[in-house]
Enzyme design. Structure first.
Site, PDB file in Angstrom:
ATOM      1  N   SER A 138     -11.293  -4.123  -8.635  1.00  0.00           N
ATOM      2  CA  SER A 138     -10.281  -4.222  -9.698  1.00  0.00           C
ATOM      3  C   SER A 138      -8.932  -3.865  -9.085  1.00  0.00           C
ATOM      4  O   SER A 138      -8.881  -3.165  -8.063  1.00  0.00           O
ATOM      5  CB  SER A 138     -10.616  -3.214 -10.801  1.00  0.00           C
ATOM      6  OG  SER A 138      -9.549  -3.107 -11.717  1.00  0.00           O
ATOM      7  N   TYR A 151     -12.752   5.473 -13.302  1.00  0.00           N
ATOM      8  CA  TYR A 151     -12.899   4.013 -13.112  1.00  0.00           C
ATOM      9  C   TYR A 151     -12.295   3.608 -11.770  1.00  0.00           C
ATOM     10  O   TYR A 151     -12.912   2.888 -10.981  1.00  0.00           O
ATOM     11  CB  TYR A 151     -12.233   3.265 -14.267  1.00  0.00           C
ATOM     12  CG  TYR A 151     -12.401   1.762 -14.199  1.00  0.00           C
ATOM     13  CD1 TYR A 151     -13.643   1.167 -14.402  1.00  0.00           C
ATOM     14  CD2 TYR A 151     -11.306   0.931 -13.925  1.00  0.00           C
ATOM     15  CE1 TYR A 151     -13.801  -0.210 -14.338  1.00  0.00           C
ATOM     16  CE2 TYR A 151     -11.459  -0.452 -13.863  1.00  0.00           C
ATOM     17  CZ  TYR A 151     -12.712  -1.015 -14.073  1.00  0.00           C
ATOM     18  OH  TYR A 151     -12.866  -2.386 -13.998  1.00  0.00           O
TER      19      TYR A 151
HETATM   20  N1  LIG Z   1     -11.831  -7.654 -17.568  1.00  0.00           N
HETATM   21  C1  LIG Z   1     -10.989  -7.070 -16.743  1.00  0.00           C
HETATM   22  O1  LIG Z   1      -9.806  -6.883 -17.072  1.00  0.00           O
HETATM   23  C2  LIG Z   1     -11.440  -6.620 -15.376  1.00  0.00           C
HETATM   24  C3  LIG Z   1     -10.465  -6.238 -14.452  1.00  0.00           C
HETATM   25  C4  LIG Z   1     -10.864  -5.799 -13.201  1.00  0.00           C
HETATM   26  C5  LIG Z   1     -12.209  -5.737 -12.881  1.00  0.00           C
HETATM   27  N2  LIG Z   1     -13.141  -6.093 -13.806  1.00  0.00           N
HETATM   28  C6  LIG Z   1     -14.552  -5.978 -13.429  1.00  0.00           C
HETATM   29  O2  LIG Z   1     -15.192  -7.213 -13.624  1.00  0.00           O
HETATM   30  C7  LIG Z   1     -16.595  -7.003 -13.775  1.00  0.00           C
HETATM   31  C8  LIG Z   1     -17.087  -7.831 -14.934  1.00  0.00           C
HETATM   32  O3  LIG Z   1     -16.546  -7.305 -16.133  1.00  0.00           O
HETATM   33  P1  LIG Z   1     -15.987  -8.235 -17.299  1.00  0.00           P
HETATM   34  O4  LIG Z   1     -14.535  -7.999 -17.379  1.00  0.00           O
HETATM   35  O5  LIG Z   1     -16.486  -9.590 -17.174  1.00  0.00           O
HETATM   36  O6  LIG Z   1     -16.586  -7.464 -18.587  1.00  0.00           O
HETATM   37  P2  LIG Z   1     -17.800  -7.792 -19.555  1.00  0.00           P
HETATM   38  O7  LIG Z   1     -17.570  -9.070 -20.260  1.00  0.00           O
HETATM   39  O8  LIG Z   1     -17.992  -6.564 -20.372  1.00  0.00           O
HETATM   40  O9  LIG Z   1     -19.017  -7.972 -18.550  1.00  0.00           O
HETATM   41  C9  LIG Z   1     -19.670  -6.874 -17.968  1.00  0.00           C
HETATM   42  C10 LIG Z   1     -21.044  -7.327 -17.526  1.00  0.00           C
HETATM   43  O10 LIG Z   1     -21.709  -6.213 -16.916  1.00  0.00           O
HETATM   44  C11 LIG Z   1     -23.015  -6.153 -17.442  1.00  0.00           C
HETATM   45  N3  LIG Z   1     -23.554  -4.792 -17.357  1.00  0.00           N
HETATM   46  C12 LIG Z   1     -23.057  -3.639 -17.855  1.00  0.00           C
HETATM   47  N4  LIG Z   1     -23.895  -2.611 -17.586  1.00  0.00           N
HETATM   48  C13 LIG Z   1     -24.932  -3.137 -16.901  1.00  0.00           C
HETATM   49  C14 LIG Z   1     -26.123  -2.612 -16.351  1.00  0.00           C
HETATM   50  N5  LIG Z   1     -26.428  -1.300 -16.429  1.00  0.00           N
HETATM   51  N6  LIG Z   1     -26.982  -3.448 -15.715  1.00  0.00           N
HETATM   52  C15 LIG Z   1     -26.706  -4.775 -15.624  1.00  0.00           C
HETATM   53  N7  LIG Z   1     -25.591  -5.329 -16.124  1.00  0.00           N
HETATM   54  C16 LIG Z   1     -24.729  -4.522 -16.758  1.00  0.00           C
HETATM   55  C17 LIG Z   1     -22.898  -6.657 -18.877  1.00  0.00           C
HETATM   56  O11 LIG Z   1     -24.134  -7.178 -19.335  1.00  0.00           O
HETATM   57  P3  LIG Z   1     -25.198  -6.450 -20.268  1.00  0.00           P
HETATM   58  O12 LIG Z   1     -24.444  -5.594 -21.232  1.00  0.00           O
HETATM   59  O13 LIG Z   1     -25.907  -7.605 -20.898  1.00  0.00           O
HETATM   60  O14 LIG Z   1     -26.073  -5.677 -19.330  1.00  0.00           O
HETATM   61  C18 LIG Z   1     -21.905  -7.790 -18.682  1.00  0.00           C
HETATM   62  O15 LIG Z   1     -22.577  -8.971 -18.299  1.00  0.00           O
HETATM   63  C19 LIG Z   1     -16.775  -5.486 -13.924  1.00  0.00           C
HETATM   64  O16 LIG Z   1     -17.207  -4.941 -12.701  1.00  0.00           O
HETATM   65  C20 LIG Z   1     -15.376  -5.010 -14.263  1.00  0.00           C
HETATM   66  O17 LIG Z   1     -15.181  -3.670 -13.894  1.00  0.00           O
HETATM   67  C21 LIG Z   1     -12.788  -6.546 -15.033  1.00  0.00           C
END
Ligand SMILES: NC(=O)c1ccc[n+]([C@@H]2O[C@H](COP(=O)([O-])OP(=O)(O)OC[C@H]3O[C@@H](n4cnc5c(N)ncnc54)[C@H](OP(=O)(O)O)[C@@H]3O)[C@@H](O)[C@H]2O)c1
Length: 244
Positions: A138, A151
């Protein structure tokens, strides 16, 4: 070229967008997350568009579960070309709130989850003498702010783990590539993982103003995967143009 690509956290957001794009490009997708109904819907959508995909219900905090995801890929397709450690949660809050469970969850999912992915997939890639890790960090892994300490620590950890892995695999001449992708504010379900109501409200308002679609992150990831095998794109930082 069609590749077998495993994605954790594939049930929504960046993982889902990446799975759908890479499936459209002709790759074989293996999707992991905890919500089975969401995984089933995404696999159906991919197959309905003549793509190839399967899934395994996966909790990345549990090594046995992550190994089962890897085994699903091997049983179904006999290879793992790309493993994307993408599952993550972001329950941010200031330290004085003492939300220790949230701190532990971020460490378990964002950090231990990535290590579990490496433990499950690296031995397979070494045997194949080829592979590619995509680890989702991130912009919060590059800098922090009040409320973002834990985080950011997990995401900075992902950067360091990825860089050491890259160096080790280059030294071993294993043909295993490593890419870290560091997104800024992206429109996904991530804000739902915030438990502090004030932080959640403020973050949601900020995201409403600046966040961009996860499709744009998916395109960057596809670019890294589709680079020639001799070139390793190690780091991608991608923010909304409006994000300060
Ligand atoms: N959105 C942003 O602004 C942003 C910015 C920088 C980095 N990121 C990173 O991008 C990645 C994806 O996040 P996203 O933004 O796409 O958010 P999201 O839509 O909430 O997706 C998060 C994913 O992680 C899965 N997850 C959570 N806990 C888990 C566990 N214990 N085991 C397996 N899967 C798990 C969730 O699936 P289930 O709940 O079905 O398990 C979901 O598929 C993350 O690492 C996040 O930190 C996001």
């Amino acid at each position: 070229m069609s590749k077998v690509i495993v994605i954790t956290g594939a049930s929504s957001g960046i993982g889902q967008a990446t799975a759908e794009l890479l499936a459209r490009q002709g790759n074989k997708m293996v999707l992991g997350a905890r919500r089975e109904s969401r995984l089933q819907e995404i696999v159906k959508k991919i197959k309905d568009a003549n793509g190839e995909a399967t899934y395994a219900v996966t909790d990345v905090t549990d090594l046995a579960s992550v190994k089962k995801l890897a085994q699903t890929a091997m049983d179904q397709y006999g290879k793992i070309a790309v493993w994307m450690n993408n599952a993550g949660v972001m329950p941010q809050s200031t330290f004085i709130e003492g939300r220790v469970e949230d701190w532990n969850r971020m460490i378990d999912v964002n950090l231990r989850g990535v290590l579990n992915g490496i433990a499950a997939a690296l031995p397979i890639m070494r045997k194949q003498a080829s592979g590619h890790f995509i680890n989702t960090s991130s912009v919060a892994g590059h800098a922090t702010h009040p409320g973002g300490g834990v985080y950011s620590a997990t995401k900075a950890g992902v950067l360091m783990i990825s860089e050491a892995l890259r160096q080790e695999e280059a030294q071993a001449q294993s043909n295993v590539r490593v890419t870290v992708v560091s997104p800024g504010a992206i429109n996904t379900e991530l804000v739902n993982s915030i438990t502090d109501p004030n932080v959640k409200k403020g973050t949601a308002q900020y995201y409403d103003q600046v966040a961009i679609s996860p499709d744009q992150i998916a395109k960057s990831i596809a670019f890294a995967i589709n680079a020639p095998e001799s070139a390793s794109i190690n780091e991608i930082v991608i923010r909304p143009s409006k994000q300060a």
